[in-house]
Design a protein around this motif. Sequence first.
Motif, short mmCIF file in Angstrom:
data_model
loop_
_atom_site.label_atom_id
_atom_site.label_comp_id
_atom_site.label_asym_id
_atom_site.label_seq_id
_atom_site.Cartn_x
_atom_site.Cartn_y
_atom_site.Cartn_z
N ILE A 1 0.84 -1.20 0.00
CA ILE A 1 0.00 0.00 0.00
C ILE A 1 0.87 1.25 0.00
O ILE A 1 0.63 2.20 -0.76
CB ILE A 1 -0.94 0.00 1.21
N GLY A 2 1.90 1.26 0.86
CA GLY A 2 2.78 2.43 0.94
C GLY A 2 3.48 2.70 -0.37
O GLY A 2 3.57 3.86 -0.82
N ASP A 3 4.00 1.65 -1.02
CA ASP A 3 4.67 1.86 -2.30
C ASP A 3 3.67 2.28 -3.37
O ASP A 3 4.00 3.10 -4.24
CB ASP A 3 5.39 0.58 -2.73
N GLY A 4 2.44 1.74 -3.31
CA GLY A 4 1.42 2.16 -4.27
C GLY A 4 1.11 3.64 -4.15
O GLY A 4 0.94 4.33 -5.16
N ILE A 5 1.05 4.14 -2.91
CA ILE A 5 0.83 5.57 -2.70
C ILE A 5 1.98 6.38 -3.29
O ILE A 5 1.78 7.40 -3.97
CB ILE A 5 0.66 5.88 -1.21
N ALA A 6 3.21 5.92 -3.04
CA ALA A 6 4.38 6.63 -3.56
C ALA A 6 4.39 6.61 -5.09
O ALA A 6 4.67 7.63 -5.73
CB ALA A 6 5.66 5.99 -3.02
N TYR B 1 2.78 1.95 -13.47
CA TYR B 1 2.93 1.23 -12.20
C TYR B 1 4.03 0.18 -12.35
O TYR B 1 4.03 -0.61 -13.29
CB TYR B 1 1.61 0.58 -11.81
N ASP B 2 4.97 0.20 -11.43
CA ASP B 2 6.11 -0.72 -11.45
C ASP B 2 5.81 -1.88 -10.50
O ASP B 2 6.03 -1.78 -9.29
CB ASP B 2 7.38 0.03 -11.03
N ALA B 3 5.33 -2.99 -11.06
CA ALA B 3 4.94 -4.13 -10.23
C ALA B 3 6.14 -4.76 -9.54
O ALA B 3 6.05 -5.19 -8.39
CB ALA B 3 4.21 -5.17 -11.08
N LYS B 4 7.29 -4.82 -10.23
CA LYS B 4 8.48 -5.40 -9.62
C LYS B 4 8.92 -4.60 -8.40
O LYS B 4 9.33 -5.16 -7.39
CB LYS B 4 9.63 -5.48 -10.63
N ARG B 5 8.83 -3.29 -8.51
CA ARG B 5 9.18 -2.43 -7.38
C ARG B 5 8.26 -2.72 -6.20
O ARG B 5 8.71 -2.85 -5.06
CB ARG B 5 9.10 -0.98 -7.82
N ALA B 6 6.95 -2.84 -6.46
CA ALA B 6 5.98 -3.12 -5.40
C ALA B 6 6.28 -4.46 -4.74
O ALA B 6 6.26 -4.59 -3.50
CB ALA B 6 4.57 -3.10 -5.96
N VAL B 7 6.57 -5.48 -5.55
CA VAL B 7 6.88 -6.80 -5.02
C VAL B 7 8.15 -6.74 -4.17
O VAL B 7 8.23 -7.37 -3.10
CB VAL B 7 7.04 -7.82 -6.16
N SER C 1 12.46 2.95 -8.04
CA SER C 1 12.80 1.84 -8.91
C SER C 1 14.30 1.78 -9.07
O SER C 1 14.97 2.80 -9.23
CB SER C 1 12.13 2.02 -10.28
N ALA C 2 14.80 0.59 -9.08
CA ALA C 2 16.24 0.42 -9.29
C ALA C 2 16.63 0.76 -10.72
O ALA C 2 17.74 1.18 -11.00
CB ALA C 2 16.64 -1.02 -8.97
N ARG C 3 15.69 0.60 -11.66
CA ARG C 3 15.92 0.96 -13.04
C ARG C 3 14.90 1.98 -13.47
O ARG C 3 13.76 1.98 -12.99
CB ARG C 3 15.82 -0.27 -13.96
N PRO C 4 15.23 2.89 -14.41
CA PRO C 4 14.24 3.83 -14.91
C PRO C 4 13.07 3.09 -15.54
O PRO C 4 13.25 2.03 -16.14
CB PRO C 4 15.01 4.64 -15.96
N ALA C 5 11.88 3.66 -15.42
CA ALA C 5 10.72 3.03 -16.02
C ALA C 5 10.87 3.05 -17.54
O ALA C 5 11.35 4.00 -18.13
CB ALA C 5 9.45 3.78 -15.62
N ALA C 6 10.45 1.93 -18.16
CA ALA C 6 10.56 1.86 -19.60
C ALA C 6 9.58 2.84 -20.22
O ALA C 6 8.46 3.04 -19.75
CB ALA C 6 10.23 0.42 -20.06
N GLN D 1 14.20 -6.29 -8.65
CA GLN D 1 14.09 -5.31 -9.73
C GLN D 1 15.12 -5.54 -10.84
O GLN D 1 15.21 -4.76 -11.78
CB GLN D 1 14.23 -3.89 -9.15
N GLY D 2 15.90 -6.62 -10.74
CA GLY D 2 16.73 -7.03 -11.86
C GLY D 2 18.15 -6.50 -11.88
O GLY D 2 18.81 -6.54 -12.92
N LEU D 3 18.65 -6.05 -10.73
CA LEU D 3 20.02 -5.53 -10.68
C LEU D 3 21.01 -6.66 -10.43
O LEU D 3 20.69 -7.63 -9.75
CB LEU D 3 20.18 -4.48 -9.58
N SER D 4 22.21 -6.49 -10.96
CA SER D 4 23.29 -7.40 -10.62
C SER D 4 23.82 -7.04 -9.24
O SER D 4 23.47 -6.01 -8.66
CB SER D 4 24.42 -7.28 -11.64
N LEU D 5 24.70 -7.91 -8.70
CA LEU D 5 25.30 -7.63 -7.40
C LEU D 5 26.05 -6.31 -7.43
O LEU D 5 25.94 -5.50 -6.51
CB LEU D 5 26.23 -8.78 -7.00
#
Length: 201
Positions: free
Chosen positions: A33-38, A47-53, A195-200, A132-136
């Motif tokens: 909920i908090g991330d959805g508000i943000a 909406y960035d579903a990976k970020r929410a997850v 988001s760790a990556r810019p939105a497409a 969010q798909g980042l490498s180490l």
Amino acid sequence: LSFSPPGLDLYIDALATNPLATKVGTAGVLATIGDGIAQNSEEDKPYDAKRAVSFALFDAAYRGGFQHAAFPWIIDHCRGVVLQGVAASVVPMSALPPPEMLAAIECTGFNQLLVVPVVYYPLFFSITGTVQGLSLEESVARAQDRFIPLTLRNWQFWIPAQFMQFALVDLEWQVPYTCAMGLVWNVLLSAMAGSARPAAG
């Protein structure tokens, strides 16, 4: 006459019979909920579903799971004795706050100055970066870039909130309390860490 919000009695029962699962679920739902508000406040971005997850998984693991075990340990070991000993060498014992206040200060200090840098942020950047798909290497670079501003903002919000927790909130309600405060914090944290990556697009 007394009034309680709908579902509160069921939640209290769940907290008593299945405390860990209830706290994990509470943390995950409120983080989402908090991330959805943000995210809703960020114009022109899908909406960035990976970020929410990533935020839901992190909060479920840390706030719901880890803190369920950590808070009793912290309270049991941070009773204000160390702080009282240090303060008594500077000011008279009669001038010191009550023992329960010293214990709350000591618990808050232990959690914010040790647990947060050592456990909270490494777990946060590793879970959110992975989902969010980042490498180490990218997750480490993201942590290095954002650690200091996030930590300073964290202390501004959580030191007073957590002092109130340790001073006033019964142990069984401390994780739900931090989940509720975490709803507010996650709006701030998600907007800052994002988001760790810019939105497409």
